[in-house]
Design an enzyme around this catalytic site. Sequence first.
Site: not given
Ligand code: BG6
Length: 323
Positions: A162, A266
């Site tokens: 991510h 990502e």
């Molecule tokens: C992204 C998702 O990968 O991560 C989003 O596609 C999400 O939908 C974002 O809001 C952040 O996620 P988190 O759990 O770290 O707040």
Amino acid sequence: MSGELAEGVNSLEKIILREPRGSSAEVYLYGGHVTSWKNEHGEELLFVSSKSFFKPPKPIRGGIPLCFPQFSNLGPLDSHGFARNKFWSIDIDPPALPTTSSSKAYVDLILKPSEEDMKIWPHSYEFRLRVALGPGGDLMLTSRIRNTNCDGKSFTFTFAYHTYFSVSVISEVRVEGLETLDYLDNLQKRERFTEQGDAITFEGPVDKIYLSTPTKIAILDHEKKRTFVVRKDGLPDAVVWNPWDKKAKAMADFGDDEYKYMLCVEAAAIEKPITLKPAANSIPRESSRVVEDPLLWLLYVQVSWIFGWINEIRRAEDIVEQC
Ligand code: BG6
């Protein structure tokens, strides 16, 4: 390992990797989480929120969270699974990697489930992560996941690196390599659409899962005159996420204006989850989603940066390949 163990924010342990020409990276044991990647000029290439808690069990906001064994809320677990909320260990004797990389700055981490963890996800596994800096300052992450279930049961997971890239300002950024591809729009109940033919630019919230993407994607930052190139293997999908202003304000660990200075691209395996049989003896790298007798599944991403405003992804690739 060739890094140095140091104390990070809130006394969390981190490993600092330094490459002789001056680039560096930092990896927290909490989450197996890369939080910094600097080029040889000392410029930070990853975004980490100034509001990130750095407090378990909350994940670190920014850098490179590992989403495993579940991407987002596509399953019964907490968002993005649990790997990003666990304390990893340094893997002192990892099996050799089938790579010719000349990197001397690297660390190997390992995550195994505790008995408590197995109540949440009833599978035994070994997740090995190598974080390495290449001689040209490239950042390389390799994940090897092994099913160590003794009962002969397979398990299935989704996955993402991510990565939060640091950008000058989001309005100056465009992404190349995802044009004309199908995507699932997380902002529209994951409905399927087809992307238009131009490079992607940003004028509002984006949360899309692009499907069957090429192995290389470029993120061009006109203002900084910098291009990131993501190269990936075993990861067919790519998520592009920017929360924009409204969602930014609703996130406790994210500054109201910080959405302007980041973009997540990502490398992921989401649409077709990976099914891993208990360990045997092959190292699959292809797109077959049910892995026969695997010893390891190799998920690999390499990110590079280059100076210069590059118009075409092909030119960006050429330059990276010369490094
Ligand atoms: C992204 C998702 O990968 O991560 C989003 O596609 C999400 O939908 C974002 O809001 C952040 O996620 P988190 O759990 O770290 O707040």
